[in-house]
Structure formats: structure tokens, C-alpha cells
Design a protein around this motif. Sequence first.
Motif, mmCIF file in Angstrom:
data_model
loop_
_atom_site.group_PDB
_atom_site.id
_atom_site.type_symbol
_atom_site.label_atom_id
_atom_site.label_comp_id
_atom_site.label_asym_id
_atom_site.label_seq_id
_atom_site.Cartn_x
_atom_site.Cartn_y
_atom_site.Cartn_z
ATOM 1 N N PHE A 27 0.839 -1.195 0.000
ATOM 2 C CA PHE A 27 0.000 0.000 0.000
ATOM 3 C C PHE A 27 0.880 1.253 0.000
ATOM 4 C CE2 PHE A 27 -2.893 -2.805 2.729
ATOM 5 C CZ PHE A 27 -3.684 -3.179 1.648
ATOM 6 N N GLY A 28 0.339 2.329 -0.528
ATOM 7 C CA GLY A 28 0.892 3.667 -0.351
ATOM 8 C C GLY A 28 2.394 3.800 -0.385
ATOM 9 N N ASP A 29 2.963 4.222 0.756
ATOM 10 C CA ASP A 29 4.399 4.496 0.841
ATOM 11 C C ASP A 29 5.266 3.265 0.634
ATOM 12 O OD1 ASP A 29 3.945 7.167 1.293
ATOM 13 O OD2 ASP A 29 4.055 7.003 3.475
ATOM 14 N N ASP A 30 4.681 2.077 0.697
ATOM 15 C CA ASP A 30 5.456 0.862 0.434
ATOM 16 C C ASP A 30 6.115 0.931 -0.941
ATOM 17 O OD1 ASP A 30 4.561 -0.085 2.843
ATOM 18 O OD2 ASP A 30 3.051 -1.425 1.983
ATOM 19 N N TYR A 31 5.382 1.482 -1.918
ATOM 20 C CA TYR A 31 5.898 1.547 -3.285
ATOM 21 C C TYR A 31 7.065 2.536 -3.399
ATOM 22 C CZ TYR A 31 1.747 -1.075 -4.615
ATOM 23 O OH TYR A 31 0.779 -2.039 -4.726
ATOM 24 N N TYR A 123 -2.101 -3.236 9.637
ATOM 25 C CA TYR A 123 -2.169 -4.024 8.400
ATOM 26 C C TYR A 123 -1.621 -3.234 7.215
ATOM 27 C CZ TYR A 123 -5.037 -6.730 11.539
ATOM 28 O OH TYR A 123 -5.470 -7.456 12.629
ATOM 29 N N TRP A 124 -0.384 -2.782 7.391
ATOM 30 C CA TRP A 124 0.320 -2.004 6.367
ATOM 31 C C TRP A 124 1.793 -2.037 6.740
ATOM 32 C CZ3 TRP A 124 0.800 3.953 6.683
ATOM 33 C CH2 TRP A 124 1.513 4.430 5.587
ATOM 34 N N THR A 440 -7.697 -1.052 2.734
ATOM 35 C CA THR A 440 -6.540 -0.542 2.003
ATOM 36 C C THR A 440 -6.021 0.668 2.764
ATOM 37 O OG1 THR A 440 -7.823 1.036 0.678
ATOM 38 C CG2 THR A 440 -7.619 -1.198 -0.188
ATOM 39 N N TRP A 441 -4.931 1.245 2.260
ATOM 40 C CA TRP A 441 -4.471 2.512 2.832
ATOM 41 C C TRP A 441 -3.579 3.219 1.818
ATOM 42 C CZ3 TRP A 441 -5.842 6.202 5.604
ATOM 43 C CH2 TRP A 441 -4.948 7.180 6.066
ATOM 44 N N SER A 442 -3.816 4.519 1.641
ATOM 45 C CA SER A 442 -2.996 5.355 0.747
ATOM 46 C C SER A 442 -2.863 4.727 -0.632
ATOM 47 C CB SER A 442 -1.602 5.576 1.347
ATOM 48 O OG SER A 442 -1.689 6.281 2.557
ATOM 49 N N LYS A 451 0.418 7.355 -6.899
ATOM 50 C CA LYS A 451 0.206 6.808 -8.233
ATOM 51 C C LYS A 451 1.522 6.728 -8.998
ATOM 52 C CE LYS A 451 -2.858 7.337 -12.236
ATOM 53 N NZ LYS A 451 -3.947 8.159 -12.830
ATOM 54 N N TYR A 452 2.394 7.711 -8.808
ATOM 55 C CA TYR A 452 3.685 7.741 -9.500
ATOM 56 C C TYR A 452 4.523 6.508 -9.141
ATOM 57 C CZ TYR A 452 8.466 9.140 -10.610
ATOM 58 O OH TYR A 452 9.758 9.166 -11.083
ATOM 59 N N TYR A 453 4.645 6.222 -7.849
ATOM 60 C CA TYR A 453 5.483 5.098 -7.422
ATOM 61 C C TYR A 453 4.805 3.756 -7.683
ATOM 62 C CZ TYR A 453 8.877 8.260 -5.443
ATOM 63 O OH TYR A 453 9.836 9.228 -5.299
ATOM 64 N N TYR A 454 3.484 3.742 -7.687
ATOM 65 C CA TYR A 454 2.757 2.533 -8.051
ATOM 66 C C TYR A 454 3.050 2.174 -9.504
ATOM 67 C CZ TYR A 454 -1.257 -0.597 -8.837
ATOM 68 O OH TYR A 454 -2.070 -1.669 -9.164
ATOM 69 N N LYS A 455 2.980 3.154 -10.390
ATOM 70 C CA LYS A 455 3.233 2.917 -11.808
ATOM 71 C C LYS A 455 4.701 2.571 -12.050
ATOM 72 C CE LYS A 455 1.163 5.540 -14.831
ATOM 73 N NZ LYS A 455 0.669 6.736 -15.562
ATOM 74 N N MET A 456 5.588 3.153 -11.267
ATOM 75 C CA MET A 456 7.012 2.837 -11.387
ATOM 76 C C MET A 456 7.250 1.377 -10.998
ATOM 77 S SD MET A 456 10.285 4.397 -9.304
ATOM 78 C CE MET A 456 10.113 6.046 -9.997
ATOM 79 N N TYR A 457 6.619 0.937 -9.932
ATOM 80 C CA TYR A 457 6.817 -0.429 -9.441
ATOM 81 C C TYR A 457 6.344 -1.458 -10.467
ATOM 82 C CZ TYR A 457 6.392 -4.574 -6.462
ATOM 83 O OH TYR A 457 6.510 -5.837 -5.934
ATOM 84 N N TYR A 458 5.208 -1.200 -11.099
ATOM 85 C CA TYR A 458 4.646 -2.136 -12.066
ATOM 86 C C TYR A 458 5.024 -1.812 -13.515
ATOM 87 C CZ TYR A 458 1.804 -4.297 -8.431
ATOM 88 O OH TYR A 458 1.386 -4.974 -7.309
ATOM 89 N N ASN A 459 5.977 -0.877 -13.679
ATOM 90 C CA ASN A 459 6.466 -0.500 -15.011
ATOM 91 C C ASN A 459 5.316 -0.043 -15.920
ATOM 92 O OD1 ASN A 459 8.460 -0.091 -16.962
ATOM 93 N ND2 ASN A 459 8.297 -2.178 -17.755
#
Length: 468
Positions: A27-31, A123-124, A440-442, A451-459
Motif C-alpha cells: 500500500f501507499g508508501d510501500d511503493y 495491516y500495512w 486498504t491505505w494510501s 500513483k507515481y510510485y505505483y506505476k514505477m513499481y509495475y512498469n
Amino acid sequence: MKKNFSLAFAIITFVFVFLALYNVYLFGDDYYYITYSKGPMQEFWAHHVEHYTQINGRAIVHFLVSIFLSQNLIWWKLFNALMLASIVYFGSKIASENTLYSGLAFFLGVCLIGISVSRQSIYWLTGSFNYVYPVFLLFVFWYFLLKYRENPKHTWLMCILSFLAAATVEQGGMMAFGLCFLLVIRDFIVNKKVDKKQIAIWVFALFGVATVILSPATFVRFNLENQEELSFFAKSIHLIKYLLNSYFFTKWMLPLNIAFILLGLMKCKNRILKVIIFFSIPVLLYSVYFITASSVFDLVKVLVIAYLLLSYAIISATVILRDLKTNTITFTIAEILLVGSQIMLAVSSVYGDRNLLFGIFMLILMVAYLTQDIHLAEWNAKTCISAATTLLLAFVSLRNQLTIINGYHESHKIEAQNIEKIESNTSRELVLDTPDINYTWSMPYVSDYHKYYYKMYYNLKNVDVTWK
């Protein structure tokens, strides 16, 4: 057999918590923090130096975050469940020698924690190291500090533990420091002197919390978070309203508050005070079910809060005055740490339900402490009250935890479907499903940052991602 109750409830806690954690995903900052371990070791350390000096100021907790994010999530899930189980184990032993009831109180207390709090702090992965980990170290330190005071050996190990317990986050660090300080003050009042070894442990706690509070990044973050043109007085009033709403007008807190009132009622001897305390239960029920937990404070709401605070003050004064005669100040320390941990939020304009976790565990400790005189073998009015309180807590707590377990199970299904869509996507546009926001969270659709780091993680940098 009596010695094993804490361990038994710790094991049960581990199972119930892990069943929910098993289906938790990133979640969130994890990415963001997972990027720390994607490059060479030199960059890994450079990220952490920058993070400590310019971004956040919490060194150890985010180092652990990045380490566990670099591994399979199952290791964090096991470790996090172990931390919660350890809180139950050590907390029940700190609260009472009668660990059957204190252990049960802690186990049910953990299961009772509302999803509004637990989704941000338990749970995060990133949240767990910012909130569960400091509470875990606080209880470990507290337990061994009490043992050390009985048999002062291995002082350097206690100093190291003191430093680690305080070098976590602002709230947790000040609580570890405050614990040492209160015990030192107690020794000075009772014995008219203080052991130099106790002072050394306290000093190490001071050094630990200083690494967090005096970090350059803490001042940077404080300035960024306090750009709103609100006076300290206005922010404090807003915080007080938020805390009163959270503790007195939240449904999931109701069983914990009722348990505190009923168990506190058993400690009181004065009949008039007993009546005042008893009628705080219908007042509390009225506050939860008939008064909205909004920022509006009308006359009725103010009177309700005043009555509840009076009842809680009577219970606290009764217990504290009784314990002062025996030099037992566990309840007193827990209450001071509860209030102090929440007041500390006044210096930050950014806080939420996750910050309540420190105070919640102190309240659970106070409830567990109040169970120490329960003896179910003696069936009387007190026993009936105890049994009713236990059944109430058990029903609501277990129901809440089972709901959380099922909620994350369903949320994980949607996440698995989204990952399948991502892996098979060949288009410039991608539509993903939105899980239940409560589990969920963040999420990446909350802000462009996530969203930026989520998209970076999943290319997915060149893909237009939306959620329905």
C-alpha cells in the motif's frame, strides 16, 4: 499453569492477526520505500542518509521498512504478527500477575481495534514499523526494566534496549523516555535517592529520542506540515475535539470504555461515587448512538464529555490513590503515557487514527491492570460484572477481528485480479478494480504521489491507469 497464560494468549493473538496479515499487500508508501533496495548498496545507504537528514528523520524504523520490503512479504507478516503477540505477552505480565485475565484483556483488546486505526498502523508494512514496532519495543523495554529493577544485572544491555525503544518515532520515543523518567521520580520520592544505573538507562533513552526529535529532517518536515496559518491554540483546540470524538464517540471504542468503567466501578468504595461511575455507562451509550461524532460541540455534547471525564477521573483517582500506598504505579504510568502520547500531536498538523494506537494500547494496559483482583471462583456481584464485561468484550472483539480477516481476504482477491490485468496489459490504457477502501491505505488513486510510485513499481509509466 498460571505462568503459561501470557504465552497462550500471545499464541492465539499471533494466529488471529496473521490470518488478516496473510492477505495484506503493498500500500501507499510501500511503493516508495521499496525503491531503496532496487539499486546498488551505495544508493541504498545514500537514500537512507537523505531520508534521515532531509525527508523524515526516523532512521531505524524506515531502515527496517526497506529491509522487509526487499524480501518476500511473508517475512514481514510473520514478524508483525510476532510483534503483536509479544505486546500481548509482555503487556499482560506488566499489568498483573493474574495473567489469565490480563492476557485475555490484551488479546481481546488487539482484536477490538477498529479498522479505521488498524488499516493505517497494523495491516500495512510501512505503518506497522512506525506504530506497532515502537509499541512492541516499549512493552519489551518496560517488562525488562521492571525485572532489572528487581535484579540490576546487565546494565549495558538495558542501556542499549533503552536507546532502541526511544529511537523509533516521536510518540513512541517520548513514551519510552517518559517511562524511565517516571520511575526515576518514583524512586526519588519513595527512597529519597536514585540509583546511578537507573539514571544511565534514562540518559540512553534521552539519546534515543533525541535522534528522532532533533534530526534535521524533523524540522524540515515540521515546517512543511505547519504551513497552514493556524495558531498553536487553534490547532490544539482542533486536536482536543478530534481526540474526544475518537475516544468517546466511536462505536468500536465503546466495549473498551465500558470494560474500563465496570472494572473501575469494582475498585470504588464510596456509594455516591459508584452511582456517578455507573451512570456514565448510559451516558456513554447515548454519546455513541445518539450524538454524531462531528466537530460541532453543542451544549449537550459538552455536558456528556464533562460527565464522562468526571467518571474517568474518579476511577483514575481511586486506583492511583490505592496504588500509591503499595508503591505500584503501573496504572499511573500508563495513564500519563496515554495522555502524553496524544497531547504530543499538538506539535504536528498531520495526524490521524493511526496515531491513536499508542493511547489505545495504554488504555488496554489500564483495563488489563484493573482485572488483577478478579477471582471467578468467588461468585458474587463483582464476579457477575467481570463475567458480563468479558463476554461483551469477547463477542465484539472476535466479531471485529473476523470481519477484518474476511475484509482483507476479499481485498486481496481484487488485488490479484488487478495484477493479472497489469501483467497481461498491452494497451496504453488500463482500468483496474477498486477494492473496499476500508481494507486498504494510501492507494495510488488517492494522490499523484502514490500513483507515481505505483506505476514505477509495475512498469506502467507510459500507461494511463484508472480505477473503477
